[in-house]
Write a protein that holds these residues in place. Structure first.
Motif, PDB file in Angstrom:
ATOM      1  N   TRP A  29      -7.648   7.035  -6.293  1.00 37.27           N
ATOM      2  CA  TRP A  29      -7.181   6.045  -5.597  1.00 37.27           C
ATOM      3  C   TRP A  29      -7.893   5.366  -4.924  1.00 37.27           C
ATOM      4  O   TRP A  29      -9.250   5.752  -4.684  1.00 37.27           O
ATOM      5  N   ALA A  30      -7.476   4.419  -3.434  1.00 40.38           N
ATOM      6  CA  ALA A  30      -8.448   3.297  -3.265  1.00 40.38           C
ATOM      7  C   ALA A  30      -9.628   4.272  -1.851  1.00 40.38           C
ATOM      8  O   ALA A  30     -10.330   4.136  -1.668  1.00 40.38           O
ATOM      9  N   THR A  69       0.877  -1.465  -0.191  1.00 38.87           N
ATOM     10  CA  THR A  69      -0.300  -0.065  -0.216  1.00 38.87           C
ATOM     11  C   THR A  69       0.522   1.021   0.070  1.00 38.87           C
ATOM     12  O   THR A  69       1.977   1.490   0.735  1.00 38.87           O
ATOM     13  N   ALA A  75       1.755   0.773  -6.743  1.00 39.38           N
ATOM     14  CA  ALA A  75       1.148   0.008  -6.840  1.00 39.38           C
ATOM     15  C   ALA A  75      -0.541  -0.710  -7.128  1.00 39.38           C
ATOM     16  O   ALA A  75      -0.426  -2.170  -7.497  1.00 39.38           O
ATOM     17  N   GLU A 126      -2.345  -0.886  -2.961  1.00 38.32           N
ATOM     18  CA  GLU A 126      -3.559  -0.141  -4.083  1.00 38.32           C
ATOM     19  C   GLU A 126      -2.870   1.275  -2.941  1.00 38.32           C
ATOM     20  O   GLU A 126      -2.013   1.012  -2.513  1.00 38.32           O
ATOM     21  N   THR A 127      -3.368   2.724  -3.727  1.00 32.79           N
ATOM     22  CA  THR A 127      -2.529   4.299  -3.289  1.00 32.79           C
ATOM     23  C   THR A 127      -4.075   5.044  -2.268  1.00 32.79           C
ATOM     24  O   THR A 127      -4.825   4.893  -3.266  1.00 32.79           O
ATOM     25  N   ASN A 128      -3.286   5.226  -2.009  1.00 31.48           N
ATOM     26  CA  ASN A 128      -3.898   6.080  -0.584  1.00 31.48           C
ATOM     27  C   ASN A 128      -4.476   7.689  -0.756  1.00 31.48           C
ATOM     28  O   ASN A 128      -2.426   8.111  -1.362  1.00 31.48           O
TER      29      ASN A 128
END
Ligand code: ATP
Ligand code: MG
Length: 553
Positions: free
Chosen positions: A91-92, A27, A53, A59-61
């Motif tokens: 984005w996640a 992440t 990601a 995933e990427t925030n």
């Protein structure tokens, strides 16, 4: 590019972590501070974080680092969201450091309980003075000896608004003799009676970057927290907090920030350009912001490609803006509709042509077999570019001159027979004849000409405004050049031609189409367009004339 492109150092770390079972998935996060618009440097960080990601199925925030209540604005949050999406990433989770203010507060109390933090009543000047120097250890003051109970009480009172701004801070108790100055009992919380764009007036103490960033990473289970080199000295503190708090072990990795020639890349400097009126706004097409580049006509594909090509460096460097422009050209060449536009018209009359219109065909894009064609009206009265004619031409001038022949793009070969002038001797018109069997695509004339000119039919041409841009700065590295960076601004980096004339097809083209105005460059419609006169920005020239010009100087 070959399939087996070698891994960059962050990819190597990730592959090792996954192989060793340290993580089962990764992440990442992109953590902008919402205090300005994103620039091409941020694009590099976005492509890297989201790209990793995507590559490794993680995933990427998107995390807004909004710990400073004074500088942050909702306008910036929206522009950042918009820019990340436009670049092509999703984005996640959307998070804010301020989402964690309660948790961070609890963490701070935990450190106090453990004897790892204390409230200091010293002024910022005193704190700075007691820190020592890189070669000399700092000194703790008497406030460091407070009991846990007293520290807790004082910290709660700070939170409850009992003290004015700047009167106290919470500090970590680490090591006043550490060679890393950042570990010399860093400030974790300060008092700031300020309204926050999301938490309103709930808080009057705010965590410092170093106490918010790593913990936010940890709360979100960020496995690889990627930042730029200036954060190397912060890494020890990042790890210290995680260890003392016993929370998820996020790890920080640093890469070199992107610097680019002929521009500046700090939000503070960009803000100054906007506020002092050197540009029309954050999205001025000359700005290195994502919104500026979008408005100028750069495509997300070309920016992503650029970020891929420059790779991930571990040492600071200065990337030639010419590389970015190369990537833009490369993509636009594939997708841009070809149209003819005359910037400085010179009237020509084809004396051998009947009255009326002959409709010609021109391909929309020779690079794309599926792009189709458009119709171009050919008439007796045409306009060509003034600079495509010379009355007394030098050798190897393959354009139009008295008695000389050229081809008109998608049309016929013509010859200049006569030059008409006004009383002052200005050329007002050229009389030309055309070679009837020389039509493009069905030329049986056997005549070879070296020059091909763009042109428009005078009776069909539609007026447009074109805006030509040059570099915003005259020096390669304005931020590090002598004097103030503003001294290096290019005095005329924008040239507006309000009376260019375009072939009529342009009137029916989609508003968001990319264009190549033949021989003149790549262009993109601007949001200043009014229905009566469309405005086009020159995205980039057709060739890198800049490098040649610069070499001459
Ligand atoms: P600036 O110095 O332009 O104000 P910043 O570092 O303060 O930028 P942030 O909003 O904190 O801006 O940056 C968000 C992320 O983008 C951070 O991870 C930062 O390291 C990264 N970043 C900022 N500038 C660059 C750059 N020039 N090259 C690569 N990454 C960058
Ligand atoms: Mg920052």
């Amino acid at each position: 590019m070959s399939e087996e492109k070698s891994l960059n150092f962050i990819e190597e770390i990730i592959e090792r972590d996954l192989a060793e079972g340290k993580h089962t998935s990764i992440t990442t996060r992109f953590p902008p501070e919402p205090n300005g618009y994103l620039h091409i440097g941020h694009a590099k960080s976005i492509c890297l974080n989201f790209g990793l990601a995507i590559k490794y199925g993680g995933e990427t925030n998107l995390r807004f680092d909004d710990t400073n209540p004074v500088t942050e604005e909702t306008e910036y949050v929206e522009s950042i969201r918009n820019d990340v999406k436009w670049l092509g990433f999703q984005w996640a989770r959307e998070r804010y450091a301020s989402d964690y203010f309660d948790t961070l507060y609890t963490y701070a109390e935990q450190l106090i309980q453990q004897g790892d933090a204390y409230v200091d009543d010293s002024s910022p000047e005193e704190i700075a003075e007691q820190k020592g120097t890189p070669t000399q250890a700092g000194q703790r003051n008497r406030f460091a000896d407070r009991s846990v109970e007293e520290n807790l009480q004082l910290f709660r009172d700070m939170r409850d608004g009992k003290y004015p701004d700047g009167s106290r801070v919470l500090r970590a108790r680490i090591d006043m003799a550490s060679p890393n100055m950042i570990l010399r009992d860093p400030v974790l919380y300060r008092i700031k009676h300020a309204h926050h764009h999301r938490t309103g007036d709930k808080w009057c103490i705010y965590p410092m970057y170093d106490f918010a960033h790593g913990q936010s990473d940890s709360i979100e289970h960020i496995t690889h927290s990627i930042c730029t080199l200036e954060f190397i000295p912060h890494r020890d503190l990042y790890n210290w907090c995680i260890e003392k708090l016993g929370i998820f072990p996020s790890r920080q990795y640093e890469f070199a920030r992107l610097n680019m020639t002929y521009t500046v890349m700090s939000k503070r400097k960009l803000l100054q350009l906007v506020q002092e009126g050197f540009v029309t706004g954050w999205d001025d097409p000359r700005m290195p912001t994502i919104s500026g580049m979008r408005r100028r006509g750069y495509t997300p594909e070309s920016i992503r490609n650029f970020c891929e090509r420059i790779g991930v460096a571990r040492r600071e460097n200065l990337i030639d803006v010419g590389l970015l422009e190369f990537c833009v050209r490369e993509h636009l060449n594939q997708v841009a509709l070809r149209r003819m536009v005359v910037f400085h018209p010179l009237r020509i009359v084809i004396t051998t042509m009947q009255e009326g219109i002959e409709w010609l065909e021109g391909e929309n894009n020779p690079e794309d077999a599926n792009s189709g064609t458009r119709s171009i009206p050919f008439t007796r009265e045409l306009l060509i570019e003034q600079e495509d004619f010379m009355e007394v031409p030098p050798k190897k001038f393959f354009r139009l001159a008295p008695g000389q022949m050229v081809r008109l793009k998608h049309a016929y070969i013509i010859r200049c027979d006569e030059v008409i002038k006004d009383d002052q001797g200005n050329i007002t018109e050229l009389r030309c004849s055309h070679i009837p069997n020389s039509k493009s695509g069905e030329d049986t004339s056997g005549i070879n000409v070296k020059g091909t000119l763009h042109w428009v039919s005078q009776t069909h041409a539609i007026p447009i405004e074109v805006r030509l841009y040059d570099r915003l700065f005259r020096t390669e590295d304005p931020a590090n050049a002598e004097g103030n960076f503003l001294d290096h601004i290019h005095p005329d980096s924008q040239q507006i031609l309000s009376n260019a004339l375009a072939e009529p097809a342009l009137a029916n083209d989609p508003a968001d189409a990319r264009f190549q105005f033949i021989r003149m460059g790549y262009f993109y419609g601007d949001c200043d367009t009014k229905t009566d006169k469309p405005v086009f920005n020159r995205t980039v020239t057709l060739k890198d004339t800049w490098a040649k010009e610069a070499a001459k100087k």
